[in-house]
Enzyme design. Structure first.
Site, mmCIF file in Angstrom:
data_model
loop_
_atom_site.group_PDB
_atom_site.id
_atom_site.type_symbol
_atom_site.label_atom_id
_atom_site.label_comp_id
_atom_site.label_asym_id
_atom_site.label_seq_id
_atom_site.Cartn_x
_atom_site.Cartn_y
_atom_site.Cartn_z
ATOM 1 N N ASP A 180 0.762 -0.973 -0.237
ATOM 2 C CA ASP A 180 0.128 0.169 0.023
ATOM 3 C C ASP A 180 0.887 1.282 -0.058
ATOM 4 O O ASP A 180 0.437 2.262 -0.193
ATOM 5 C CB ASP A 180 -1.021 -0.045 1.108
ATOM 6 C CG ASP A 180 -0.001 -0.148 2.637
ATOM 7 O OD1 ASP A 180 0.387 0.764 2.982
ATOM 8 O OD2 ASP A 180 -0.018 -1.021 2.934
ATOM 9 N N GLY B 150 9.993 -11.463 -1.044
ATOM 10 C CA GLY B 150 10.898 -10.734 0.069
ATOM 11 C C GLY B 150 11.744 -12.121 0.489
ATOM 12 O O GLY B 150 12.889 -11.600 0.803
ATOM 13 N N ASP C 132 6.791 -5.833 6.708
ATOM 14 C CA ASP C 132 5.411 -5.269 6.750
ATOM 15 C C ASP C 132 4.114 -6.178 5.923
ATOM 16 O O ASP C 132 3.977 -5.930 4.676
ATOM 17 C CB ASP C 132 5.148 -3.933 6.176
ATOM 18 C CG ASP C 132 3.833 -3.249 6.081
ATOM 19 O OD1 ASP C 132 3.098 -3.798 6.748
ATOM 20 O OD2 ASP C 132 3.530 -2.183 5.585
ATOM 21 N N SER C 133 4.068 -7.388 6.538
ATOM 22 C CA SER C 133 3.373 -8.346 5.803
ATOM 23 C C SER C 133 2.134 -8.794 6.303
ATOM 24 O O SER C 133 1.637 -8.152 7.245
ATOM 25 C CB SER C 133 4.422 -9.848 5.987
ATOM 26 O OG SER C 133 3.945 -10.220 7.478
ATOM 27 N N THR C 134 1.346 -9.496 5.518
ATOM 28 C CA THR C 134 0.020 -10.011 5.952
ATOM 29 C C THR C 134 0.219 -11.051 6.923
ATOM 30 O O THR C 134 1.360 -11.538 7.463
ATOM 31 C CB THR C 134 -0.501 -10.548 4.840
ATOM 32 O OG1 THR C 134 0.280 -11.349 3.830
ATOM 33 C CG2 THR C 134 -1.092 -9.434 3.810
ATOM 34 N N ASP C 135 -0.739 -11.551 7.320
ATOM 35 C CA ASP C 135 -0.836 -12.707 8.356
ATOM 36 C C ASP C 135 0.012 -13.942 7.759
ATOM 37 O O ASP C 135 0.101 -14.169 6.735
ATOM 38 C CB ASP C 135 -2.160 -13.215 8.785
ATOM 39 C CG ASP C 135 -2.947 -12.189 9.410
ATOM 40 O OD1 ASP C 135 -2.386 -11.153 9.872
ATOM 41 O OD2 ASP C 135 -4.218 -12.170 9.272
ATOM 42 N N PRO D 171 1.883 -16.612 0.657
ATOM 43 C CA PRO D 171 3.372 -16.366 0.469
ATOM 44 C C PRO D 171 3.764 -15.485 1.610
ATOM 45 O O PRO D 171 5.139 -15.254 1.712
ATOM 46 C CB PRO D 171 3.115 -15.322 -0.907
ATOM 47 C CG PRO D 171 1.918 -14.887 -0.842
ATOM 48 C CD PRO D 171 1.254 -16.026 -0.412
HETATM 49 N N1 SAM Z 1 -0.664 -3.537 7.395
HETATM 50 C C1 SAM Z 1 -0.913 -4.825 6.767
HETATM 51 C C2 SAM Z 1 -1.404 -5.679 7.793
HETATM 52 O O1 SAM Z 1 -0.804 -5.947 8.777
HETATM 53 O O2 SAM Z 1 -2.755 -6.182 7.524
HETATM 54 C C3 SAM Z 1 0.110 -5.166 6.067
HETATM 55 C C4 SAM Z 1 0.029 -4.440 4.669
HETATM 56 S S1 SAM Z 1 0.761 -5.032 3.196
HETATM 57 C C5 SAM Z 1 -0.735 -4.467 2.359
HETATM 58 C C6 SAM Z 1 1.234 -6.641 3.344
HETATM 59 C C7 SAM Z 1 1.648 -7.178 1.898
HETATM 60 O O3 SAM Z 1 2.578 -8.253 2.323
HETATM 61 C C8 SAM Z 1 0.555 -7.649 0.962
HETATM 62 O O4 SAM Z 1 0.685 -6.472 0.037
HETATM 63 C C9 SAM Z 1 1.418 -8.803 0.543
HETATM 64 O O5 SAM Z 1 1.231 -8.993 -0.972
HETATM 65 C C10 SAM Z 1 2.610 -8.852 0.804
HETATM 66 N N2 SAM Z 1 3.590 -10.046 0.882
HETATM 67 C C11 SAM Z 1 3.247 -11.204 1.310
HETATM 68 N N3 SAM Z 1 3.902 -12.344 1.385
HETATM 69 C C12 SAM Z 1 5.202 -11.609 0.657
HETATM 70 C C13 SAM Z 1 6.215 -11.955 0.341
HETATM 71 N N4 SAM Z 1 6.686 -13.453 0.492
HETATM 72 N N5 SAM Z 1 7.037 -11.106 -0.139
HETATM 73 C C14 SAM Z 1 6.818 -9.842 -0.327
HETATM 74 N N6 SAM Z 1 5.417 -9.253 0.041
HETATM 75 C C15 SAM Z 1 4.771 -10.357 0.513
#
Ligand code: SAM
Length: 286
Positions: free
Chosen positions: A88, A140, A157-160, A164
């Site tokens: 984002d 990443g 700054d990742s998702t749960d 991935p």
């Molecule tokens: N603030 C948010 C939360 O905790 O809900 C996280 C926001 S940000 C949108 C998280 C991002 O991590 C996602 O867009 C997702 O595509 C990315 N992501 C997940 N796995 C990843 C990986 N292995 N490498 C890089 N980005 C990754």
């Protein structure tokens, strides 16, 4: 009379958060997840990945201030910063407010998240064209394994830990993170909630403790993640997040914040007793 549209984020199998939606702005399905941007009634524009709330315009500043400024004001001279995820753009936006940061590399796996936010959530995506930002669409996990660069601060700054993002909570990833940090480097990671996900916090902190000499957890308040109280882990090769923190660095930066300040920085590391007990032995601020 037309029907009302509500989005319900389901968390585990017993909890939901319902938000009134005025308009759907974008809906797509990438190779990795569904990506939706909606205009809500009370929280401004909102990004959802796989139906889970990522950011809302109303409270994103709390998350992005706390994931960025805490490590960047503890490290005395952060020049080279890596953000993993954060599609984002809110974390990169805050990192780039530090004039001493010469380069911020952001590695986001899903180009659809970046494109949707650039078009529909400029509030967070506004610095994604900044010349000091090196935006890489890629994994990443692979990036930290292969890069020769050294970073002063790494922000995960990742998702749960699903799909991935699952390896971003694992031992191999953090060994690679350790290797691509400078000798006094710091890594801060999205750390879930002590209310509903203490097991994830424990497992992430076990992984971090196997690699880093000092591990901490700090909290902040948010509106739209389950439990309201959310956390970041802070793992460091050298610096202590309180003993090495100097108020004047914040005052001299000239940056104005909506959430972060010196008192909030210090208070964030004071944990309630249920969290101290649950994380005993895993955190230096327990
Ligand atoms: N603030 C948010 C939360 O905790 O809900 C996280 C926001 S940000 C949108 C998280 C991002 O991590 C996602 O867009 C997702 O595509 C990315 N992501 C997940 N796995 C990843 C990986 N292995 N490498 C890089 N980005 C990754």
């Amino acid at each position: 009379m037309h029907s009302e549209l509500w989005i319900e984020e389901k968390f585990q199998d017993f909890l939901g958060l319902k938000i009134k939606v005025d308009r759907v702005l974008f809906s797509g399905k990438s190779e990795f997840q569904t990506v939706d941007v909606v205009e809500t009634r009370g929280h401004g524009r909102m990004l959802l990945n796989d139906g889970l709330i990522m950011v809302t315009e109303r409270d994103e500043f709390a998350y992005h201030d706390m994931i960025s400024h805490v490590p960047l004001f503890v490290h005395p001279q952060p020049k080279n910063v890596l953000v993993i995820g954060g599609g984002d753009g809110g974390t990169a936006r805050e990192v780039l407010r530090h004039s001493g940061v010469e380069k911020c590399t952001m590695v986001e796996i899903d180009g659809m998240v970046v494109d949707a936010c650039k078009e529909f959530i400029p509030q967070t995506a506004c610095e994604l064209e900044n010349p000091r930002l090196n935006l890489i669409i890629g994994d990443g996990v692979k990036f930290v394994k292969e890069t020769d660069e050294k970073f002063d601060v790494i922000i995960v700054d990742s998702t749960d830990p699903i799909g991935p993002a699952a390896p971003l909570f694992g031992p191999e990833f953090y060994q690679d993170v350790f290797n691509c940090l400078t000798d006094d480097g710091i890594v801060v990671s999205q750390g879930e909630s002590s209310w509903y996900a203490m097991d994830i916090q424990q497992s992430l902190l076990r992984v971090l403790n196997d690699v880093f000499p000092q591990c901490f957890l700090y909290n902040f308040s948010n509106l739209t993640y389950p439990g309201g109280l959310w956390s970041f882990t802070f793992a460091s090769k050298k610096y202590h997040p309180l003993q090495d923190f100097k108020d004047e660095r914040v005052h001299n930066s000239g940056i104005e914040f909506d959430y972060y300040n010196c008192a909030v920085h210090k208070a964030a590391f004071s944990l309630p007793n249920f969290a101290r007990k649950g994380l005993a032995g895993l955190i230096a601020n327990g």
